[in-house]
Design a protein around this motif. Structure first.
Motif, PDB file in Angstrom:
ATOM      1  N   PRO A 267       0.833  -1.206   0.000  1.00  0.00           N
ATOM      2  CA  PRO A 267       0.000   0.000   0.000  1.00  0.00           C
ATOM      3  C   PRO A 267       0.871   1.261   0.000  1.00  0.00           C
ATOM      4  O   PRO A 267       0.722   2.115  -0.861  1.00  0.00           O
ATOM      5  CB  PRO A 267      -0.796  -0.117   1.299  1.00  0.00           C
TER       6      PRO A 267
ATOM      7  N   ASN B 297      -3.238   2.056  -1.519  1.00  0.00           N
ATOM      8  CA  ASN B 297      -4.533   1.525  -1.088  1.00  0.00           C
ATOM      9  C   ASN B 297      -5.621   1.668  -2.148  1.00  0.00           C
ATOM     10  O   ASN B 297      -6.804   1.651  -1.822  1.00  0.00           O
ATOM     11  CB  ASN B 297      -5.002   2.225   0.199  1.00  0.00           C
TER      12      ASN B 297
ATOM     13  N   GLU C 268      -7.411   0.257  -5.509  1.00  0.00           N
ATOM     14  CA  GLU C 268      -7.535  -0.988  -6.259  1.00  0.00           C
ATOM     15  C   GLU C 268      -7.119  -0.823  -7.718  1.00  0.00           C
ATOM     16  O   GLU C 268      -6.449  -1.696  -8.284  1.00  0.00           O
ATOM     17  CB  GLU C 268      -8.990  -1.510  -6.171  1.00  0.00           C
TER      18      GLU C 268
ATOM     19  N   GLU D 206      -3.412  -0.601  -7.915  1.00  0.00           N
ATOM     20  CA  GLU D 206      -2.827  -1.915  -7.698  1.00  0.00           C
ATOM     21  C   GLU D 206      -2.908  -2.752  -8.975  1.00  0.00           C
ATOM     22  O   GLU D 206      -1.938  -3.428  -9.354  1.00  0.00           O
ATOM     23  CB  GLU D 206      -3.551  -2.638  -6.552  1.00  0.00           C
TER      24      GLU D 206
ATOM     25  N   SER E   1      -2.064  -7.112  -0.638  1.00  0.00           N
ATOM     26  CA  SER E   1      -3.090  -6.621  -1.551  1.00  0.00           C
ATOM     27  C   SER E   1      -4.143  -5.732  -0.904  1.00  0.00           C
ATOM     28  O   SER E   1      -4.640  -6.012   0.183  1.00  0.00           O
ATOM     29  CB  SER E   1      -3.787  -7.805  -2.220  1.00  0.00           C
ATOM     30  N   SER E   2      -4.460  -4.662  -1.600  1.00  0.00           N
ATOM     31  CA  SER E   2      -5.505  -3.756  -1.129  1.00  0.00           C
ATOM     32  C   SER E   2      -6.800  -3.954  -1.900  1.00  0.00           C
ATOM     33  O   SER E   2      -7.713  -3.144  -1.802  1.00  0.00           O
ATOM     34  CB  SER E   2      -5.047  -2.311  -1.303  1.00  0.00           C
TER      35      SER E   2
ATOM     36  N   ARG F 191      -1.558  -8.924   3.760  1.00  0.00           N
ATOM     37  CA  ARG F 191      -2.923  -8.867   3.258  1.00  0.00           C
ATOM     38  C   ARG F 191      -3.099  -9.854   2.121  1.00  0.00           C
ATOM     39  O   ARG F 191      -2.677  -9.609   1.006  1.00  0.00           O
ATOM     40  CB  ARG F 191      -3.228  -7.472   2.720  1.00  0.00           C
TER      41      ARG F 191
ATOM     42  N   GLY G 247      -9.744   0.140   8.224  1.00  0.00           N
ATOM     43  CA  GLY G 247      -9.415  -0.211   6.847  1.00  0.00           C
ATOM     44  C   GLY G 247     -10.591  -0.955   6.260  1.00  0.00           C
ATOM     45  O   GLY G 247     -11.542  -1.277   6.981  1.00  0.00           O
TER      46      GLY G 247
ATOM     47  N   LEU H  32     -11.020  -6.604   3.467  1.00  0.00           N
ATOM     48  CA  LEU H  32      -9.705  -7.226   3.577  1.00  0.00           C
ATOM     49  C   LEU H  32      -9.666  -8.158   4.782  1.00  0.00           C
ATOM     50  O   LEU H  32     -10.122  -7.822   5.870  1.00  0.00           O
ATOM     51  CB  LEU H  32      -8.619  -6.163   3.710  1.00  0.00           C
TER      52      LEU H  32
ATOM     53  N   ASN I 272     -10.785   4.904   7.709  1.00  0.00           N
ATOM     54  CA  ASN I 272      -9.499   4.684   7.061  1.00  0.00           C
ATOM     55  C   ASN I 272      -8.405   4.712   8.111  1.00  0.00           C
ATOM     56  O   ASN I 272      -8.666   5.004   9.266  1.00  0.00           O
ATOM     57  CB  ASN I 272      -9.215   5.787   6.049  1.00  0.00           C
TER      58      ASN I 272
END
Lengths: 336, 336
Positions: free
Chosen positions: A70, A102, A104, A107, A126-127, A149, A188, A192, A222
């Motif tokens: 992230p 963070n 998607e 990512e 992974s976020s 994650r 968060g 997740l 968050n």
DNA sequence: CTGTTAGCGCCTTCAA
DNA sequence: TTGAAGGCGCTAACAG
């Protein structure tokens, strides 16, 4: 002097052929000691550098490893990466670090880029809520390793901590020290696993101690200081105010403490607060923060070893290995 | 589905040649709209991915950019990298981040690795006293760009802050608020320009205000909390104790404050403390720390632009550009 | 507009 | 033990 010396240049100079030079340079057995020495010397003199690009094209292996996190500027991810570095650099791999922030979409873009760059493997925290982008990694036959994650996917190894236990031990500590009205901040995306599991640990600890689970005590935010303040704002406008807060993030815990103090609510006398991750600042605050350590350095090293082991032993190729590290509660001043 | 589709596969399927496929894919003008469409469709269908490795070998450009920093897990370097990322990713570059851990040998090794990987450029915040390893970058005809920590080298652009002014404004602030016995902690190798310059700024501010420079008030340490404590230990065993400390690092400033408080010395009433870098924790401590902001995000963006500008305009190729950003004093509670 | 050819630098059969 | 040849995937002349 130019970095552009090729094996052909060496070959020409020595009146031999590039193949021979290649053999000499690569420790091939079928070559006379004399020519080998000659080649090695010439290579050194001419300042020959192997072109990794050509090698990569030829072999199909780039010796690059992609890492997606992230954010890099936390102690947690910084340390995980340090662990990966230690193990992978020693084996001749280069690490390409990318940040998803963070997001998607970001990512997914990073994944695309790394695939396109023909990395030999991708390590990711992974976020993403969906596994769509991740599936592309597998489709491209690139080994994928989760750390911290993870997502539920077939044939993917992972190194995580036991977040359930982390959440459980944090909550239990609050209960053990006399708290009964314990709020939990899911700092968060609940999609997740890490946040779901910490929450589940919280829930289970309450249940085991016959404490009612109250929806209004569970907030989703968050991971930022500001959000911690906001959470306290909400929680302390409830008719029945909590006497403890377990936050799934150190930053949110910090914000919460700041806001509590701003309201002249004593920590930990009136309200205990626990964070998660053991970021260094939790220790050096005047009111140091009780938190859960995740052993990031070990996580990084372990993840690297899991991959290296898979690569070295072909029979392990398709064995997914799920390593789960035990978290540790770090007691400090923000709890009783 | 395999990620191993080449332009030859597409060509074969379409009964054309690879060159044509290449042209279609690369937006070459000399091709009929019809074939272009056909190729594009087929490529999409067959899930074609360009092999960047082959392209790199062919073109001699890898589209990789190497970045070397002491550590990634600080806000300062994290933000610089974010700035680099923003600008460079947009232009199709990938960033390879490496850490020197403030170790000259490690930095040299990272440089070697990046050169071997044929990166298109190297951005570095150098921890080295010697320029030997750095010279190799230039020898390999790879553009080199310094940020934050630069060395004096011909033909190398740099983006830094005015550390002299940073040191000056910090010291002047202490003087302006009544301090006269001002200690300075050089919290890093004095061989590095940034520390020399901050020290020089300190020195100049004293001189301009007719305050004597005392050797015993200047300490050399590493950048860690522990070293800050140790520094106070030394300073407050002097016959004449300081009434202010200007540290070239936030971490050392923090350690100093902790040790002062442990000794029941009031900050800032008895001793003022200033740090450097504006790391986030300086703001969220109960006793927030006055510090000097270095605008890392802008530093990263600027460094990237300097490089991109050099690359795009060949006539700028050999023009070294030295960008110096102005630092900013951030007033907080650790000074009067 | 499209095909042919060659080459980026390296390694690896196959012959000799 | 060494040389010759081919190919990894792509692009850029040069022809046609």
């Amino acid at each position: 002097m130019n970095g552009k010396v090729t094996i052909y240049d060496i070959a020409k100079k020595l009146n031999i052929t590039a193949a021979t030079v290649s053999r000499a340079l690569n420790g091939n057995q079928n070559i006379s000691e004399k020519t080998r020495k000659m080649v090695l010397e010439a290579a050194h003199e001419m300042n020959y550098k192997q072109n990794k690009l050509a090698l990569a094209l030829k072999s199909g292996r780039s010796n690059y490893i992609g890492v997606i996190v992230p954010r890099i500027n936390t102690n947690f991810f910084g340390s995980v990466i340090r662990g990966l570095e230690e193990e992978l650099n020693a084996k001749g791999f280069n690490i390409i670090i990318t940040q998803s922030h963070n997001d998607e979409a970001m990512e997914a873009k990073n994944i695309e880029t790394l695939i396109d760059s023909h990395v030999d493997a991708i390590f990711i925290s992974s976020s993403s809520k969906s596994s769509k982008a991740l599936q592309k990694v597998l489709d491209a036959k690139i080994p994928l390793i989760f750390f911290d994650r993870r997502k539920i996917m077939d044939n993917v190894s992972s190194v995580t901590i036991d977040d359930f236990t982390g959440g459980y031990m944090a909550t239990k500590h609050l209960i053990d020290t006399g708290c009964r009205k314990i709020a939990h901040i899911v700092s968060g995306p609940i999609e997740l696993e890490i946040f779901r599991e910490r929450h589940r640990g919280y829930q289970q600890a309450l249940e085991d101690h016959h404490i009612e689970y109250r929806k209004e005590y569970v907030l989703k935010t968050n991971s930022s200081i500001e959000e911690g303040k906001r959470a306290v704002d909400i929680l302390f406008n409830l008719p029945e105010k909590p006497d403890a807060i377990f936050s799934a993030s150190d930053f949110v815990a910090l914000g919460a403490i700041q806001e509590l103090q701003a309201r002249n609510i004593k920590v930990p006398e009136e309200v205990s607060v626990i964070g998660f991750a053991n970021e260094p600042f939790t220790d050096f605050l005047e009111l140091s923060i009780t938190t859960v350590d995740q052993f990031p350095l070990e996580m990084g090293r372990t993840a690297a070893r899991v991959y290296l082991n898979q690569e070295t032993n072909p029979e392990n190729k398709n064995i997914q290995k799920k390593v789960v590290l035990e978290p540790k509660l770090i007691l400090r001043k923000s709890t009783r």
